[in-house]
Design an enzyme around this catalytic site. Structure first.
Site, short mmCIF file in Angstrom:
data_model
loop_
_atom_site.label_atom_id
_atom_site.label_comp_id
_atom_site.label_asym_id
_atom_site.label_seq_id
_atom_site.Cartn_x
_atom_site.Cartn_y
_atom_site.Cartn_z
N ASP A 32 7.26 -2.02 -0.39
CA ASP A 32 8.49 -2.29 -0.09
C ASP A 32 9.05 -3.35 -1.21
O ASP A 32 8.59 -3.60 -1.82
CB ASP A 32 8.71 -2.70 1.51
CG ASP A 32 8.07 -4.04 1.68
OD1 ASP A 32 7.88 -5.05 0.54
OD2 ASP A 32 8.08 -4.56 2.87
N ARG A 64 6.74 2.16 5.50
CA ARG A 64 6.38 1.78 4.06
C ARG A 64 5.27 2.65 3.58
O ARG A 64 5.25 2.95 2.33
CB ARG A 64 5.93 0.26 4.24
CG ARG A 64 6.67 -0.94 4.42
CD ARG A 64 6.27 -2.02 3.92
NE ARG A 64 5.41 -2.63 5.22
CZ ARG A 64 4.57 -3.45 5.04
NH1 ARG A 64 4.08 -4.05 4.10
NH2 ARG A 64 3.81 -3.66 6.38
#
Length: 307
Positions: A86, A188
């Site tokens: 991320d 993610r």
């Protein structure tokens, strides 16, 4: 004068970006004047959106919220990978080109992840490896490989045309998606795996949780002002009625069930919990019904549930 019943209920909070979920819990404790506040799952500091907190006796309901399906709105950046999958993590690599990321190829990369899949969680996560959090091992310089986990991704829907732009001199593609998935899914990881499938890498740049089971972020209080005002709680009865089938009890049945007795009820047999609600609208307990007999799973004494 009798002392007032302790506060009990569910608090829905819209977590702002940049603070931890535990910060939100601390704010709720201050606002409500009680330390008995728990949560039904956290969000990363980068993420915003719905947190479900339990207050007082209603923390007993959180067990049944944790495993509910969830909805997220997210932005995936294709063309770069990060250590954490991320935007909070350091960039590890840039793609030489994002030409393989055509609209059709992007859709196919996400579609391949829909269904019952084995997903490898992000290495920078709170999962424990030999007693230590995976993120702590990564930060210490270790290479961490986590075992895949079974998750269900109901749908991944692209909500806008992919946006091609330049970041730090590199071409990338940003894609906005809505994900509906089971508990335990790493958004993610969806970004990372889409990037890997396209051969360009990928990571998450924005994440907002918009729903957990029957609870929506539109109902939530603003987490930025939480400690400055006394928030309104969703009552234990209303919460249970959203989560479970309901059986209504007469006065004698409510008393008997509250005493731990098994009572006959007019309800079909169930494998899961049923909310037992008294005539005055109080949640007496969660029960299991077998052959027309209700047996208590979780008790909610009258002096612990509040108004």
């Amino acid at each position: 004068m009798a002392s007032p019943a302790p506060q009990s209920g569910i608090l829905l909070v819209d977590k702002p970006q940049g603070i931890t979920s535990h910060d939100v819990v601390a704010r709720a404790r201050r606002a409500l004047g009680t330390r008995k506040v728990g949560h039904a799952g956290t969000l990363d500091p980068m993420a915003t959106g719905l947190l479900v907190l339990g207050v007082g006796a209603s923390t007993r309901l959180l067990t049944y919220v944790v495993g509910l399906g969830k909805e997220y709105h997210a932005t995936v950046r294709l063309g770069a990978t990060t250590v954490s999958d991320d935007a909070d993590g350091e960039i590890v690599s840039w793609a030489d080109t994002v030409d393989p990321a055509t609209d059709a190829a992007i859709d196919a990369a996400f579609a391949a992840q829909v269904g019952d899949i084995q997903q490898v969680p992000s290495a920078v996560s709170a999962i424990k490896v030999n007693g230590q959090r995976a993120y702590a091992r990564v930060r210490a310089g270790e290479d961490v490989e986590l075992a895949p986990r079974s998750v269900t991704i109901e749908s991944i829907t692209r909500t806008a045309d992919p946006r091609r732009l330049e970041v730090e001199g590199h071409g990338v593609v940003d894609v906005d998606i809505v994900v509906r998935c089971s508990s335990g899914t790493y958004i993610r990881a969806i970004a990372r795996d889409a990037g890997e499938a396209l051969g360009v890498g990928g990571h998450l740049t924005a994440l907002r949780r918009t729903a957990i089971g029957p609870f929506a972020v539109a109902e939530a209080v603003d987490g930025t002002t939480l400690s400055a005002e006394t928030p309104e709680l969703l009552g234990a009865t209303e919460t249970a009625e959203r989560l479970f089938p309901v059986v209504r009890l007469d006065a004698d049945g409510a008393v008997a069930l509250g005493q731990g007795k098994r009572i006959p009820v007019e309800h079909a047999d169930t494998a899961g919990p049923v909310a037992a609600v008294s005539g005055d609208g109080r949640l007496v307990g969660l029960v299991r019904v077998d052959k027309g007999i209700a047996r208590t799973l979780v008790n909610f004494p009258a002096d612990q549930t509040g108004a």
